[in-house]
Motif scaffolding. Structure first.
Motif, PDB file in Angstrom:
ATOM      1  N   MET A   1      97.625 -43.668 -20.150  1.00  0.00           N
ATOM      2  CA  MET A   1      98.038 -42.287 -20.224  1.00  0.00           C
ATOM      3  C   MET A   1      97.857 -41.643 -18.856  1.00  0.00           C
ATOM      4  N   ARG A   2      98.822 -40.897 -18.449  1.00  0.00           N
ATOM      5  CA  ARG A   2      98.789 -40.209 -17.152  1.00  0.00           C
ATOM      6  C   ARG A   2      98.488 -38.735 -17.393  1.00  0.00           C
ATOM      7  N   LEU A   3      97.491 -38.207 -16.671  1.00  0.00           N
ATOM      8  CA  LEU A   3      97.120 -36.805 -16.797  1.00  0.00           C
ATOM      9  C   LEU A   3      97.881 -35.955 -15.790  1.00  0.00           C
ATOM     10  N   ALA A   4      98.185 -34.738 -16.175  1.00  0.00           N
ATOM     11  CA  ALA A   4      98.838 -33.819 -15.249  1.00  0.00           C
ATOM     12  C   ALA A   4      97.824 -33.354 -14.211  1.00  0.00           C
ATOM     13  N   ALA A   5      98.236 -33.316 -12.974  1.00  0.00           N
ATOM     14  CA  ALA A   5      97.354 -32.877 -11.892  1.00  0.00           C
ATOM     15  C   ALA A   5      97.760 -31.479 -11.452  1.00  0.00           C
ATOM     16  N   GLY A   6      96.780 -30.592 -11.357  1.00  0.00           N
ATOM     17  CA  GLY A   6      97.041 -29.235 -10.891  1.00  0.00           C
ATOM     18  C   GLY A   6      97.024 -29.139  -9.378  1.00  0.00           C
ATOM     19  N   MET A   7      96.351 -30.096  -8.733  1.00  0.00           N
ATOM     20  CA  MET A   7      96.232 -30.093  -7.284  1.00  0.00           C
ATOM     21  C   MET A   7      95.965 -31.516  -6.833  1.00  0.00           C
ATOM     22  N   THR A   8      96.602 -31.938  -5.784  1.00  0.00           N
ATOM     23  CA  THR A   8      96.319 -33.241  -5.184  1.00  0.00           C
ATOM     24  C   THR A   8      96.149 -33.053  -3.685  1.00  0.00           C
ATOM     25  N   SER A   9      95.355 -33.942  -3.094  1.00  0.00           N
ATOM     26  CA  SER A   9      95.126 -33.884  -1.653  1.00  0.00           C
ATOM     27  C   SER A   9      94.646 -35.251  -1.183  1.00  0.00           C
ATOM     28  N   ASN A  10      94.863 -35.548   0.080  1.00  0.00           N
ATOM     29  CA  ASN A  10      94.307 -36.754   0.677  1.00  0.00           C
ATOM     30  C   ASN A  10      93.293 -36.384   1.756  1.00  0.00           C
ATOM     31  N   HIS A  11      92.772 -35.170   1.692  1.00  0.00           N
ATOM     32  CA  HIS A  11      91.824 -34.651   2.668  1.00  0.00           C
ATOM     33  C   HIS A  11      90.455 -34.514   1.998  1.00  0.00           C
ATOM     34  N   VAL A  12      89.464 -35.256   2.488  1.00  0.00           N
ATOM     35  CA  VAL A  12      88.146 -35.317   1.854  1.00  0.00           C
ATOM     36  C   VAL A  12      87.523 -33.933   1.720  1.00  0.00           C
ATOM     37  N   GLU A  13      87.575 -33.138   2.776  1.00  0.00           N
ATOM     38  CA  GLU A  13      86.936 -31.821   2.730  1.00  0.00           C
ATOM     39  C   GLU A  13      87.592 -30.911   1.698  1.00  0.00           C
ATOM     40  N   THR A  14      88.913 -30.994   1.564  1.00  0.00           N
ATOM     41  CA  THR A  14      89.621 -30.195   0.563  1.00  0.00           C
ATOM     42  C   THR A  14      89.215 -30.617  -0.839  1.00  0.00           C
ATOM     43  N   LEU A  15      89.173 -31.909  -1.089  1.00  0.00           N
ATOM     44  CA  LEU A  15      88.768 -32.405  -2.405  1.00  0.00           C
ATOM     45  C   LEU A  15      87.333 -32.014  -2.724  1.00  0.00           C
ATOM     46  N   LEU A  16      86.455 -32.125  -1.745  1.00  0.00           N
ATOM     47  CA  LEU A  16      85.058 -31.746  -1.940  1.00  0.00           C
ATOM     48  C   LEU A  16      84.948 -30.255  -2.250  1.00  0.00           C
ATOM     49  N   MET A  18      87.228 -28.249  -3.575  1.00  0.00           N
ATOM     50  CA  MET A  18      87.778 -27.967  -4.897  1.00  0.00           C
ATOM     51  C   MET A  18      86.832 -28.440  -6.002  1.00  0.00           C
ATOM     52  N   ALA A  19      86.209 -29.574  -5.836  1.00  0.00           N
ATOM     53  CA  ALA A  19      85.250 -30.064  -6.832  1.00  0.00           C
ATOM     54  C   ALA A  19      84.035 -29.137  -6.900  1.00  0.00           C
ATOM     55  N   ARG A  20      83.548 -28.707  -5.760  1.00  0.00           N
ATOM     56  CA  ARG A  20      82.391 -27.794  -5.736  1.00  0.00           C
ATOM     57  C   ARG A  20      82.721 -26.450  -6.373  1.00  0.00           C
ATOM     58  N   GLN A  21      83.977 -26.049  -6.325  1.00  0.00           N
ATOM     59  CA  GLN A  21      84.401 -24.787  -6.933  1.00  0.00           C
ATOM     60  C   GLN A  21      84.675 -24.933  -8.430  1.00  0.00           C
ATOM     61  N   ILE A  25      87.591 -33.026 -11.147  1.00  0.00           N
ATOM     62  CA  ILE A  25      86.833 -34.137 -10.599  1.00  0.00           C
ATOM     63  C   ILE A  25      87.575 -34.712  -9.394  1.00  0.00           C
ATOM     64  N   ALA A  26      86.840 -35.405  -8.554  1.00  0.00           N
ATOM     65  CA  ALA A  26      87.420 -35.998  -7.352  1.00  0.00           C
ATOM     66  C   ALA A  26      86.771 -37.350  -7.105  1.00  0.00           C
ATOM     67  N   CYS A  27      87.526 -38.260  -6.563  1.00  0.00           N
ATOM     68  CA  CYS A  27      87.012 -39.560  -6.147  1.00  0.00           C
ATOM     69  C   CYS A  27      86.753 -39.456  -4.647  1.00  0.00           C
ATOM     70  N   LEU A  28      85.468 -39.389  -4.287  1.00  0.00           N
ATOM     71  CA  LEU A  28      85.081 -39.156  -2.898  1.00  0.00           C
ATOM     72  C   LEU A  28      84.067 -40.196  -2.444  1.00  0.00           C
ATOM     73  N   PRO A  29      84.033 -40.492  -1.149  1.00  0.00           N
ATOM     74  CA  PRO A  29      83.050 -41.454  -0.637  1.00  0.00           C
ATOM     75  C   PRO A  29      81.637 -40.891  -0.711  1.00  0.00           C
ATOM     76  N   ASP A  30      80.676 -41.788  -0.857  1.00  0.00           N
ATOM     77  CA  ASP A  30      79.270 -41.394  -0.981  1.00  0.00           C
ATOM     78  C   ASP A  30      78.810 -40.480   0.143  1.00  0.00           C
ATOM     79  N   ALA A  41      74.909 -29.492  -6.814  1.00  0.00           N
ATOM     80  CA  ALA A  41      76.202 -28.811  -6.849  1.00  0.00           C
ATOM     81  C   ALA A  41      77.271 -29.674  -7.505  1.00  0.00           C
ATOM     82  N   LEU A  42      77.114 -30.996  -7.410  1.00  0.00           N
ATOM     83  CA  LEU A  42      78.030 -31.944  -8.050  1.00  0.00           C
ATOM     84  C   LEU A  42      77.222 -32.965  -8.826  1.00  0.00           C
TER      85      LEU A  42
END
Length: 86
Positions: A1-16, A18-21, A25-30, A41-42
């Motif tokens: 099943m594919r979920l609808a995405a409200g926002m996508t990015s390939n920029h780590v700081e942007t994903l971080l 948005m997740a903090r806000q 969820i985001a898949c981010l490096p340790d 915070a996460l």
């Protein structure tokens, strides 16, 4: 099943950010989330479906001599990425 995405990015700081806000969820490096996890915070999710290691690739054209600054960057990242793993 594919979920609808409200926002996508390939920029780590942007994903971080948005997740903090609380925007999902985001898949981010340790190394990018270490402080946010320590601060509470996460939180990690889907731990049973992730692995403890991954691959970091550095690519450059094969028809060029490797510049000393690129070699220094690769060596620096390799040393610090490997040192950051538990």
């Amino acid at each position: 099943m594919r979920l609808a995405a409200g926002m996508t990015s390939n920029h780590v700081e942007t994903l971080l950010y948005m997740a903090r806000q609380g925007h999902g969820i985001a898949c981010l490096p340790d190394f990018a989330v270490r402080q946010a996890l320590a601060d509470g915070a996460l939180a990690t999710v889907l731990d049973d479906w992730t692995s403890a290691s991954s691959t970091f690739w550095v690519l450059w054209p094969s028809n060029r001599q490797l510049l000393p600054r690129v070699r220094a960057f690769v060596d620096f990242r390799a040393e610090h990425l490997l040192a950051a793993t538990p």
